[in-house]
Write a protein that holds these residues in place. Structure first.
Motif, PDB file in Angstrom:
ATOM      1  N   PHE A 122       0.850  -1.190   0.000  1.00  0.00           N
ATOM      2  CA  PHE A 122       0.000   0.000   0.000  1.00  0.00           C
ATOM      3  C   PHE A 122       0.887   1.242   0.000  1.00  0.00           C
ATOM      4  O   PHE A 122       1.665   1.452   0.925  1.00  0.00           O
ATOM      5  N   ARG A 123       0.769   2.072  -1.046  1.00  0.00           N
ATOM      6  CA  ARG A 123       1.616   3.256  -1.154  1.00  0.00           C
ATOM      7  C   ARG A 123       0.847   4.551  -0.881  1.00  0.00           C
ATOM      8  O   ARG A 123       1.359   5.468  -0.251  1.00  0.00           O
ATOM      9  N   ASN A 124      -0.378   4.639  -1.369  1.00  0.00           N
ATOM     10  CA  ASN A 124      -1.126   5.881  -1.224  1.00  0.00           C
ATOM     11  C   ASN A 124      -2.571   5.563  -0.866  1.00  0.00           C
ATOM     12  O   ASN A 124      -3.268   4.894  -1.622  1.00  0.00           O
ATOM     13  N   ILE A 125      -2.995   6.028   0.304  1.00  0.00           N
ATOM     14  CA  ILE A 125      -4.342   5.743   0.799  1.00  0.00           C
ATOM     15  C   ILE A 125      -5.023   7.038   1.196  1.00  0.00           C
ATOM     16  O   ILE A 125      -4.459   7.845   1.942  1.00  0.00           O
ATOM     17  N   ASN A 126      -6.240   7.258   0.690  1.00  0.00           N
ATOM     18  CA  ASN A 126      -7.031   8.425   1.059  1.00  0.00           C
ATOM     19  C   ASN A 126      -8.057   8.034   2.123  1.00  0.00           C
ATOM     20  O   ASN A 126      -8.723   7.001   1.996  1.00  0.00           O
ATOM     21  N   ILE A 127      -8.186   8.861   3.154  1.00  0.00           N
ATOM     22  CA  ILE A 127      -9.185   8.645   4.198  1.00  0.00           C
ATOM     23  C   ILE A 127     -10.250   9.717   4.042  1.00  0.00           C
ATOM     24  O   ILE A 127      -9.978  10.913   4.167  1.00  0.00           O
ATOM     25  N   LEU A 128     -11.471   9.287   3.729  1.00  0.00           N
ATOM     26  CA  LEU A 128     -12.579  10.210   3.485  1.00  0.00           C
ATOM     27  C   LEU A 128     -13.366  10.392   4.779  1.00  0.00           C
ATOM     28  O   LEU A 128     -13.943   9.444   5.301  1.00  0.00           O
ATOM     29  N   VAL A 129     -13.398  11.607   5.286  1.00  0.00           N
ATOM     30  CA  VAL A 129     -13.983  11.919   6.594  1.00  0.00           C
ATOM     31  C   VAL A 129     -15.336  12.610   6.411  1.00  0.00           C
ATOM     32  O   VAL A 129     -15.493  13.438   5.523  1.00  0.00           O
ATOM     33  N   PRO A 130     -16.341  12.294   7.244  1.00  0.00           N
ATOM     34  CA  PRO A 130     -17.655  12.958   7.137  1.00  0.00           C
ATOM     35  C   PRO A 130     -17.551  14.475   7.285  1.00  0.00           C
ATOM     36  O   PRO A 130     -16.711  14.982   8.048  1.00  0.00           O
ATOM     37  N   LYS A 131     -18.412  15.188   6.604  1.00  0.00           N
ATOM     38  CA  LYS A 131     -18.424  16.647   6.683  1.00  0.00           C
ATOM     39  C   LYS A 131     -18.756  17.130   8.086  1.00  0.00           C
ATOM     40  O   LYS A 131     -18.421  18.254   8.465  1.00  0.00           O
ATOM     41  N   THR A 132     -19.435  16.275   8.868  1.00  0.00           N
ATOM     42  CA  THR A 132     -19.827  16.648  10.219  1.00  0.00           C
ATOM     43  C   THR A 132     -18.660  16.606  11.202  1.00  0.00           C
ATOM     44  O   THR A 132     -18.794  17.069  12.333  1.00  0.00           O
ATOM     45  N   TRP A 133     -17.541  16.038  10.795  1.00  0.00           N
ATOM     46  CA  TRP A 133     -16.360  15.986  11.663  1.00  0.00           C
ATOM     47  C   TRP A 133     -15.641  17.333  11.564  1.00  0.00           C
ATOM     48  O   TRP A 133     -15.130  17.692  10.506  1.00  0.00           O
ATOM     49  N   THR A 134     -15.618  18.056  12.657  1.00  0.00           N
ATOM     50  CA  THR A 134     -15.106  19.435  12.617  1.00  0.00           C
ATOM     51  C   THR A 134     -13.827  19.652  13.414  1.00  0.00           C
ATOM     52  O   THR A 134     -13.253  20.740  13.352  1.00  0.00           O
ATOM     53  N   ASN A 135     -13.402  18.658  14.183  1.00  0.00           N
ATOM     54  CA  ASN A 135     -12.191  18.831  14.998  1.00  0.00           C
ATOM     55  C   ASN A 135     -10.931  18.535  14.196  1.00  0.00           C
ATOM     56  O   ASN A 135     -10.158  17.639  14.499  1.00  0.00           O
ATOM     57  N   GLY A 136     -10.776  19.285  13.143  1.00  0.00           N
ATOM     58  CA  GLY A 136      -9.618  19.097  12.280  1.00  0.00           C
ATOM     59  C   GLY A 136      -9.883  19.732  10.936  1.00  0.00           C
ATOM     60  O   GLY A 136     -11.003  20.150  10.627  1.00  0.00           O
ATOM     61  N   SER A 137      -8.862  19.844  10.112  1.00  0.00           N
ATOM     62  CA  SER A 137      -9.024  20.335   8.744  1.00  0.00           C
ATOM     63  C   SER A 137      -8.561  19.236   7.802  1.00  0.00           C
ATOM     64  O   SER A 137      -7.677  18.447   8.134  1.00  0.00           O
ATOM     65  N   TYR A 138      -9.147  19.207   6.595  1.00  0.00           N
ATOM     66  CA  TYR A 138      -8.949  18.062   5.725  1.00  0.00           C
ATOM     67  C   TYR A 138      -8.699  18.484   4.288  1.00  0.00           C
ATOM     68  O   TYR A 138      -9.071  19.573   3.862  1.00  0.00           O
ATOM     69  N   ASN A 139      -8.088  17.580   3.537  1.00  0.00           N
ATOM     70  CA  ASN A 139      -7.822  17.834   2.124  1.00  0.00           C
ATOM     71  C   ASN A 139      -9.108  18.010   1.338  1.00  0.00           C
ATOM     72  O   ASN A 139     -10.141  17.446   1.678  1.00  0.00           O
ATOM     73  N   GLU A 140      -9.011  18.743   0.274  1.00  0.00           N
ATOM     74  CA  GLU A 140     -10.135  18.902  -0.631  1.00  0.00           C
ATOM     75  C   GLU A 140     -10.341  17.584  -1.380  1.00  0.00           C
ATOM     76  O   GLU A 140      -9.482  17.124  -2.118  1.00  0.00           O
ATOM     77  N   ALA A 141     -11.516  16.981  -1.174  1.00  0.00           N
ATOM     78  CA  ALA A 141     -11.756  15.620  -1.679  1.00  0.00           C
ATOM     79  C   ALA A 141     -12.373  15.641  -3.072  1.00  0.00           C
ATOM     80  O   ALA A 141     -13.477  15.159  -3.292  1.00  0.00           O
TER      81      ALA A 141
END
Length: 213
Positions: free
Chosen positions: A73-92
Motif C-alpha cells: 500500500f503506497r497511497n491511501i485516502n481517508i474520506l472523513v464525514p463533513k460533520t467531523w469538525t475537529n480538524g481540517s482536511y484535504n479537498e476531496a
C-alpha cells in the motif's frame, strides 16, 4: 529490502464536485488510490483516523511479503464525514463514499464486528468493498479475530483478486467430491494474480479528506 513506513498527511475542507474516482492502480509495486471512507453516521472520534493509519501501515509490509514482494500500500485516502469538525482536511475532489474500497460503518446485524468483504462475483473477479466497524477499528479485537494486518490482507485478497476463503464458511461443507470423484478439503485455489509488478521498497502514504456525501 524493507524500509520504515512513512505517513504524509495533508488536511483541508472538501469543497469540490463529486466525480467517479479512478480505480485503484498498481504501479511499480505500489497500490495507489485506495479509498477508505467513514460513514457519515459515525460519531467523530480521532482514534478512528489514527488507528486506520496504524492498521494499514502494519498491513503494507504484510501484503508485500504475502505477494512475494509484488505489492504494497503506497497511497491511501481517508474520506472523513463533513460533520467531523475537529480538524481540517484535504479537498476531496473526485472522492465519494460509494466508491470506497474500505468502509467504516455500523455493524451488519448478521455479522457484528467481524471484518468482511462484499463480494458477489466469481473467483478472480473484483469485490465491492471491505466493511469494518468503528468498534473494530478502535479496539482491533486481535484477541478475537487475529492480527489486524493479516485480517486486512486477507480481506484485500477478496476484493482485489476475487480470492475465496480457504476454509469452509457457514452453510458449506469442509469437504467436497471433485470431478474425478476424489474427496477434497475446502481450500483456496491458486490463481494467477492480475497484478504482477517487479519488487520495490515498502512505503505507505496517507492523505485525509472530507466526505462529500
Amino acid at each position: 529490502m524493507l524500509i520504515n513506513c512513512v505517513l504524509v498527511i495533508s488536511c483541508v475542507w472538501w469543497g469540490g464536485v463529486v466525480a467517479d474516482q479512478a480505480s485503484v492502480t498498481l504501479q511499480d509495486n505500489g497500490f495507489d488510490g485506495v479509498l477508505i471512507a467513514i460513514n457519515p453516521t459515525i460519531a467523530e472520534d480521532p482514534r478512528i483516523i489514527t488507528n486506520i493509519k496504524n492498521m494499514f501501515t502494519r498491513a503494507s509490509p504484510t501484503l508485500f511479503t504475502a505477494t512475494k514482494k509484488r505489492a504494497y500500500f503506497r497511497n491511501i485516502n481517508i474520506l472523513v464525514p463533513k460533520t467531523w469538525t475537529n480538524g481540517s482536511y484535504n479537498e476531496a475532489i473526485g472522492l465519494s463514499y460509494s466508491k470506497a474500497d474500505v468502509i467504516i460503518a455500523q455493524a451488519n446485524p448478521q455479522k457484528g464486528n467481524i471484518p468482511y468483504s462484499e463480494h458477489t462475483g466469481g473467483c478472480g473477479e473484483y469485490g465491492r468493498f471491505i466493511h469494518l466497524t468503528p468498534e473494530y477499528v478502535v479496539d482491533n479485537m486481535e484477541q478475537i479475530f487475529g492480527d489486524v494486518e493479516k485480517v486486512l490482507v486477507h480481506e484485500w485478497a477478496h476484493i482485489r483478486w476475487g480470492v475465496f476463503d480457504e476454509y469452509a464458511t457457514e452453510g458449506h461443507s469442509s469437504h467436497y467430491v471433485d470431478t474425478d470423484g476424489v474427496l477434497q478439503g475446502t481450500s483456496a485455489k491458486s490463481i494467477e494474480l492480475r497484478d504482477s509488478p517487479k519488487p520495490i521498497l515498502v512505503l505507505s502514504m496517507f492523505t485525509m479528506s472530507n466526505n462529500p456525501d
